[in-house]
Design an enzyme around this catalytic site. Structure first.
Site, short mmCIF file in Angstrom:
data_model
loop_
_atom_site.label_atom_id
_atom_site.label_comp_id
_atom_site.label_asym_id
_atom_site.label_seq_id
_atom_site.Cartn_x
_atom_site.Cartn_y
_atom_site.Cartn_z
N GLU A 156 -98.50 -13.65 -33.49
CA GLU A 156 -99.45 -14.57 -32.87
C GLU A 156 -98.76 -15.67 -32.07
O GLU A 156 -97.67 -16.12 -32.41
CB GLU A 156 -100.32 -15.23 -33.93
CG GLU A 156 -99.60 -16.20 -34.85
CD GLU A 156 -100.53 -16.96 -35.79
OE1 GLU A 156 -101.63 -17.34 -35.37
OE2 GLU A 156 -100.13 -17.20 -36.94
N GLU A 251 -109.86 -19.81 -40.40
CA GLU A 251 -108.59 -20.50 -40.60
C GLU A 251 -108.71 -21.92 -40.04
O GLU A 251 -108.06 -22.28 -39.07
CB GLU A 251 -107.43 -19.75 -39.92
CG GLU A 251 -106.07 -20.22 -40.42
CD GLU A 251 -104.92 -19.71 -39.56
OE1 GLU A 251 -103.88 -19.38 -40.15
OE2 GLU A 251 -105.05 -19.66 -38.33
#
Length: 265
Positions: A156, A251
């Protein structure tokens, strides 16, 4: 409640950032009580290779809660000191290899389908190309290990750390391409992309076939959807329309009295 969500994709609760008032071991049960059937964690140990008793306590906390561990990060080094992974550090290849074995072993016990490898910060005095080569080899290794249990390795872009070299979806995909592996995929974190000035909608459109996992938080602030300016629901629908069928990870840092209230709004 999460079970009442009108969103088109299943959810998972990131227990490294949600339920911050609880000890880590109590968070899977809290997620289950809130209606989730799956959780994910950043690397939940202080060392890359914890002892068996420590691993067993973590596995028990998740399994006793009756939830799936849908995602787990590989070791990220000392995050409090600013480290963001060891994937690209040539001096820590052995440590990363050992950590992959531990993480995948945990995942095999708890049904994990995605393992996120943070790339690592640039190291002073070391050729970035050398770091990229090590990262490609390590990420391919992680992909092969994950594939043995029917999972994938993920990579990511990250915000907030200037020395972290993957800032955009294109940066991450270029790193994935260097592996030459089909067992590694893009973790599309809407918050990090937006904060870094990348366009999450354009990233979805361009890299739909590379996405292996999606995480959400609003920006600015990294709170729950509705506390910032991002069109979270529209982006989730966009990634669904593009063919993604995996879980959406919550998240975010709770900033309201009901951090899951937006799901039924």
């Amino acid at each position: 409640m999460p079970t009442d969500t009108p969103l088109p994709l299943p959810l998972t609760a990131n227990c490294s950032i949600l339920f911050p008032d609880l000890p880590l071991a109590e968070r899977p049960a809290a997620a289950a009580a809130a209606g989730f059937d799956a959780v994910e964690f950043w690397w939940p140990f202080d060392t890359s290779v914890p002892g068996d008793a420590e691993i067993d306590r973590f596995v028990t906390a998740v399994s006793d809660a009756g939830v799936v561990l849908s995602g787990l990060n590989f070791t990220a080094g000392d995050m409090t000191a600013g480290e963001r992974g060891i994937l690209s550090d040539p001096a820590r290849r052995g440590e990363f290899t050992d950590n992959v074995d531990v993480a995948v072993g945990i995942g095999a016990r708890l049904g994990t389908r995605g393992f996120n490898a943070l790339y690592g910060n640039r190291i002073d005095g070391l050729d970035p190309a050398a770091q990229d080569e090590v990262a490609a080899q390590n990420l391919a290794l992680a992909g092969r290990a994950a594939a043995r249990i029917g999972a994938v390795a993920l990579l990511e872009p990250v915000s907030g750390i200037d020395r972290y070299p993957l800032r955009t979806a294109a940066d991450a995909v270029a790193a994935l391409d260097r592996t030459g592996s089909g067992e590694v995929r893009l973790l599309l974190d809407i918050y990090h992309l937006a904060v870094n000035g990348d366009d999450p909608a354009a990233a979805i459109d361009r890299y739909a076939d590379r996405i292996g996992h999606v995480q959400i938080a609003d920006a600015p602030g990294r709170g729950e959807p509705g506390t910032g300016k991002l069109p979270i629901a529209a982006l989730i629908e966009r990634v669904h329309a593009a063919g993604y069928r995996g879980r959406i990870s919550l998240e975010y840092r709770p900033v309201t009295a009901d951090p899951f209230g937006w799901l039924s709004a």
